[in-house]
Design an enzyme around this catalytic site. Structure first.
Site, PDB file in Angstrom:
ATOM      1  N   GLY A 238      10.913   0.086  -3.619  1.00 32.10           N
ATOM      2  CA  GLY A 238       9.891   0.995  -4.134  1.00 32.10           C
ATOM      3  C   GLY A 238       9.798   1.089  -5.633  1.00 32.10           C
ATOM      4  O   GLY A 238       8.900   1.756  -6.152  1.00 32.10           O
ATOM      5  N   PRO A 272      15.037  -3.897  -3.547  1.00 35.85           N
ATOM      6  CA  PRO A 272      13.811  -4.114  -4.317  1.00 35.85           C
ATOM      7  C   PRO A 272      13.108  -5.405  -3.929  1.00 35.85           C
ATOM      8  O   PRO A 272      13.747  -6.428  -3.681  1.00 35.85           O
ATOM      9  CB  PRO A 272      14.319  -4.197  -5.767  1.00 35.85           C
ATOM     10  CG  PRO A 272      15.730  -4.656  -5.653  1.00 35.85           C
ATOM     11  CD  PRO A 272      16.248  -4.239  -4.299  1.00 35.85           C
ATOM     12  N   GLY A 273      11.798  -5.350  -3.862  1.00 33.70           N
ATOM     13  CA  GLY A 273      11.000  -6.554  -3.604  1.00 33.70           C
ATOM     14  C   GLY A 273      10.051  -6.762  -4.762  1.00 33.70           C
ATOM     15  O   GLY A 273      10.236  -7.609  -5.624  1.00 33.70           O
ATOM     16  N   ARG A 274       9.029  -5.893  -4.814  1.00 35.65           N
ATOM     17  CA  ARG A 274       7.970  -6.000  -5.818  1.00 35.65           C
ATOM     18  C   ARG A 274       8.519  -6.103  -7.244  1.00 35.65           C
ATOM     19  O   ARG A 274       8.058  -6.928  -8.026  1.00 35.65           O
ATOM     20  CB  ARG A 274       7.093  -4.742  -5.703  1.00 35.65           C
ATOM     21  CG  ARG A 274       5.844  -4.785  -6.543  1.00 35.65           C
ATOM     22  CD  ARG A 274       5.182  -3.385  -6.584  1.00 35.65           C
ATOM     23  NE  ARG A 274       5.026  -2.766  -5.293  1.00 35.65           N
ATOM     24  CZ  ARG A 274       3.939  -2.882  -4.536  1.00 35.65           C
ATOM     25  NH1 ARG A 274       2.926  -3.605  -4.925  1.00 35.65           N
ATOM     26  NH2 ARG A 274       3.888  -2.261  -3.364  1.00 35.65           N
ATOM     27  N   ARG A 310      -4.493  -7.928  -1.316  1.00 38.51           N
ATOM     28  CA  ARG A 310      -4.203  -6.582  -1.827  1.00 38.51           C
ATOM     29  C   ARG A 310      -5.445  -5.825  -2.327  1.00 38.51           C
ATOM     30  O   ARG A 310      -5.609  -4.648  -2.006  1.00 38.51           O
ATOM     31  CB  ARG A 310      -3.122  -6.618  -2.918  1.00 38.51           C
ATOM     32  CG  ARG A 310      -1.799  -7.229  -2.449  1.00 38.51           C
ATOM     33  CD  ARG A 310      -0.651  -7.036  -3.420  1.00 38.51           C
ATOM     34  NE  ARG A 310      -0.229  -5.657  -3.454  1.00 38.51           N
ATOM     35  CZ  ARG A 310      -0.528  -4.799  -4.403  1.00 38.51           C
ATOM     36  NH1 ARG A 310      -1.232  -5.194  -5.450  1.00 38.51           N
ATOM     37  NH2 ARG A 310      -0.135  -3.553  -4.330  1.00 38.51           N
ATOM     38  N   TYR A 314      -5.910  -2.489  -0.174  1.00 39.63           N
ATOM     39  CA  TYR A 314      -5.448  -1.233  -0.799  1.00 39.63           C
ATOM     40  C   TYR A 314      -6.271  -0.862  -2.022  1.00 39.63           C
ATOM     41  O   TYR A 314      -5.815  -0.066  -2.850  1.00 39.63           O
ATOM     42  CB  TYR A 314      -4.006  -1.355  -1.293  1.00 39.63           C
ATOM     43  CG  TYR A 314      -3.027  -2.036  -0.388  1.00 39.63           C
ATOM     44  CD1 TYR A 314      -2.635  -1.444   0.811  1.00 39.63           C
ATOM     45  CD2 TYR A 314      -2.444  -3.254  -0.745  1.00 39.63           C
ATOM     46  CE1 TYR A 314      -1.692  -2.072   1.627  1.00 39.63           C
ATOM     47  CE2 TYR A 314      -1.516  -3.873   0.057  1.00 39.63           C
ATOM     48  CZ  TYR A 314      -1.149  -3.280   1.243  1.00 39.63           C
ATOM     49  OH  TYR A 314      -0.226  -3.892   2.042  1.00 39.63           O
ATOM     50  N   CYS A 343     -16.447 -14.546   4.390  1.00 41.24           N
ATOM     51  CA  CYS A 343     -17.586 -13.781   4.901  1.00 41.24           C
ATOM     52  C   CYS A 343     -17.219 -12.325   5.153  1.00 41.24           C
ATOM     53  O   CYS A 343     -17.188 -11.863   6.306  1.00 41.24           O
ATOM     54  CB  CYS A 343     -18.099 -14.416   6.183  1.00 41.24           C
ATOM     55  SG  CYS A 343     -18.595 -16.096   5.899  1.00 41.24           S
ATOM     56  N   GLU A 344     -16.880 -11.613   4.118  1.00 36.38           N
ATOM     57  CA  GLU A 344     -16.536 -10.191   4.190  1.00 36.38           C
ATOM     58  C   GLU A 344     -16.972  -9.568   2.873  1.00 36.38           C
ATOM     59  O   GLU A 344     -16.679 -10.114   1.804  1.00 36.38           O
ATOM     60  CB  GLU A 344     -15.012  -9.986   4.283  1.00 36.38           C
ATOM     61  CG  GLU A 344     -14.334 -10.546   5.500  1.00 36.38           C
ATOM     62  CD  GLU A 344     -14.449  -9.656   6.723  1.00 36.38           C
ATOM     63  OE1 GLU A 344     -14.846  -8.467   6.596  1.00 36.38           O
ATOM     64  OE2 GLU A 344     -14.151 -10.166   7.817  1.00 36.38           O
TER      65      GLU A 344
HETATM   66  N1  LLP Z   1      12.825  -1.567   1.968  1.00 33.62           N
HETATM   67  C1  LLP Z   1      12.003  -1.163   2.949  1.00 33.62           C
HETATM   68  C2  LLP Z   1      12.557  -0.486   4.109  1.00 33.62           C
HETATM   69  C3  LLP Z   1      10.616  -1.392   2.839  1.00 33.62           C
HETATM   70  O1  LLP Z   1       9.808  -0.970   3.800  1.00 33.62           O
HETATM   71  C4  LLP Z   1      10.105  -2.046   1.700  1.00 33.62           C
HETATM   72  C5  LLP Z   1       8.667  -2.314   1.559  1.00 33.62           C
HETATM   73  C6  LLP Z   1      11.009  -2.475   0.711  1.00 33.62           C
HETATM   74  C7  LLP Z   1      12.364  -2.202   0.866  1.00 33.62           C
HETATM   75  C8  LLP Z   1      10.563  -3.180  -0.552  1.00 33.62           C
HETATM   76  O2  LLP Z   1       9.761  -2.356  -1.299  1.00 33.62           O
HETATM   77  P1  LLP Z   1       9.285  -2.777  -2.785  1.00 33.62           P
HETATM   78  O3  LLP Z   1      10.512  -2.802  -3.661  1.00 33.62           O
HETATM   79  O4  LLP Z   1       8.664  -4.095  -2.701  1.00 33.62           O
HETATM   80  O5  LLP Z   1       8.350  -1.703  -3.163  1.00 33.62           O
HETATM   81  N2  LLP Z   1       2.122  -4.869   1.090  1.00 33.62           N
HETATM   82  C9  LLP Z   1       2.214  -3.701   0.240  1.00 33.62           C
HETATM   83  C10 LLP Z   1       3.642  -3.212   0.103  1.00 33.62           C
HETATM   84  C11 LLP Z   1       4.327  -2.925   1.413  1.00 33.62           C
HETATM   85  C12 LLP Z   1       5.744  -2.496   1.236  1.00 33.62           C
HETATM   86  C13 LLP Z   1       6.434  -2.415   2.546  1.00 33.62           C
HETATM   87  N3  LLP Z   1       7.808  -2.054   2.461  1.00 33.62           N
HETATM   88  C14 LLP Z   1       1.583  -4.026  -1.107  1.00 33.62           C
HETATM   89  O6  LLP Z   1       1.069  -5.126  -1.274  1.00 33.62           O
HETATM   90  O7  LLP Z   1       1.571  -3.171  -1.997  1.00 33.62           O
END
Ligand code: LLP
Length: 417
Positions: A238, A272-274, A310, A314, A343-344
């Site tokens: 997050g 962390p992902g994003r 995205r 969103y 086509c959207e």
């Molecule tokens: N841990 C859990 C349990 C999660 O559900 C998520 C993301 C993460 C970690 C990683 O979160 P981050 O650090 O990336 O914020 N597709 C959407 C985002 C969906 C996130 C889902 N869960 C977008 O493009 O914004």
């Protein structure tokens, strides 16, 4: 957005030391391009910010699960947060040690749990009682040591983020209520083949303030206080990323400062992902047509919602910039809609984007697209998914890390009866 890796030099957009146009000359467009240098720097930045807690960082593969990217992070010491058996499989292929993988997800199937337990993965984040019972049964049947389990807590706290990516409010499908967690912890003898060792929470992605997270972590600590055997707190992902130059977001340091005093006596895990991959990646598209109608100007590109969903899903904002700016220097900027061929009506990559006058054949870069870009790409309209290229951590060498899909790839699974 532009940063130390994605920047202009002599009117040309570069990814580290490589001009994007050189990569595009080989790959064509649309194409995702990543800076692995930036990926590793982002990973290190998180480690440094949270250093006082010595966190175990599990990169959330759902943000971008390219094998080379996973391998790069694994070699730098990251564990992996996987959300399906498919992601566990990818992580293992990329070289992750099974015990450095966390398996999360609201609806893990019995087959997925069996696969995870057979592989000996490190942690399972559990989201319902039925799942806990299944883990207990499968572990018993496999005669394996119990896997470590963290109970995912739904703290009933609404994160300040886009409603589609908030997960910590009571009405969300995610996690277990405080009451259920108390019940599980007080009746652990019901699950003799489960090692209840942690609590997990993730209240949403792209969090806009630290306070909701602080409250959620405090509530989690209150829940586990009567159970001193629970020593691990997984605080999820997050951590936010700026998508616009004027975004005001808490820094990594502010998150760390808020949470460190609460968590200093625990083993801390982060997912962390994003924040690791978003600003290390971009999508390059070519303009096919320029069209003016109904008082609007459109740049119709070969990139679309099938490469980057995205904006359509969103209303997410991504900065869009020309790859070459030289010839446009003195031309005024005017707002245009950057759209794709799908086509959207929602197939829009950017609305009212300020760009110089541009022509068919010219290249645009859609920035901050390293996270939740390629992983959410689809084959809608029989569009092959794009290739991915990476500039390696040396900043000079680039490689294809996934080839463009072909029409035959798209036919391969069909049976004609
Ligand atoms: N841990 C859990 C349990 C999660 O559900 C998520 C993301 C993460 C970690 C990683 O979160 P981050 O650090 O990336 O914020 N597709 C959407 C985002 C969906 C996130 C889902 N869960 C977008 O493009 O914004």
């Amino acid at each position: 957005m532009l940063n130390s890796s994605i920047r202009y030099q002599d009117h040309t957009l570069f990814c580290d030391g490589v001009p994007l146009k050189d990569i595009v000359a080989i790959t064509g467009t649309p194409v995702y391009i990543y800076s692995f240098k930036r990926v590793l720097e982002n990973y290190e930045r998180i480690r440094t910010a949270f250093a006082a807690l010595k966190p175990h960082i599990h990169y959330s593969a759902k943000a971008n699960a390219n094998l080379s990217l996973l391998k790069t992070l694994i070699q730098a010491g990251a564990g992996i947060d996987a959300v399906s058996a498919g992601e566990i499989h990818r992580a293992l292929q990329a070289g992750a040690a099974p015990d450095s993988i966390v398996f999360a997800g609201v609806g893990k199937t019995p087959n997925e749990l069996a696969y995870a337990l057979e592989q000996g993965i490190g942690w399972i984040n559990v989201e319902n009682i039925g799942e806990l019972q299944l883990i207990n049964e499968i572990t018993k049947a496999l005669h394996r040591e119990p896997a470590q389990v963290a109970l995912r807590f739904n703290p009933d706290i609404t994160a300040n983020t886009h409603p589609h990516i908030a997960t910590g409010h009571g009405g969300a499908k995610f996690g277990l209520t405080a009451e259920t967690i108390r019940d599980i912890l007080e009746n652990q003898e019901r699950y003799p083949h489960v090692h209840l060792a942690g609590i997990h929470l993730h209240i949403g992605s792209q969090l806009h303030d630290t306070d909701a997270t602080r409250q959620a972590v405090q509530a989690a600590l209150d829940l586990i206080a009567p159970h001193p055997a629970i020593r691990t707190v997984n605080i999820g992902g997050g951590l936010p990323v700026a998508y616009r130059p004027d975004d005001t977001l808490p820094s990594l340091g502010q998150f760390a400062e808020t949470l460190t005093p609460l968590l200093k006596d625990y083993t801390v895990m982060l997912e962390p992902g994003r924040s690791i991959v978003a600003d290390a990646g971009l999508l390059v598209v070519s303009i096919i047509y320029v069209k003016k109608q109904a008082g609007q100007a459109f740049l119709i590109t070969d990139g679309s919602m099938t490469e980057l969903i995205r904006p359509a899903l969103y209303q997410a904002h991504h900065e869009i910039v020309p790859v070459m700016t030289g010839s446009h220097e003195h031309k005024p900027l005017s707002p245009v809609n950057v759209v794709g061929p799908v086509c959207e009506t929602t197939d829009v990559l950017g609305k009212q984007v300020s760009l110089p006058e541009m022509f068919p054949g010219e290249l645009l870069a859609i920035l901050t697209a390293g996270a939740y870009g390629m992983v959410m790409a689809s084959n809608y309209n029989a569009r092959p998914r794009p290739p991915e290229a990476a500039v390696l951590p040396d900043g000079r060498t680039w490689r294809m890390i996934r080839r463009r899909e072909t029409w035959d790839d798209l036919l391969a699974q069909d049976e004609m009866v």
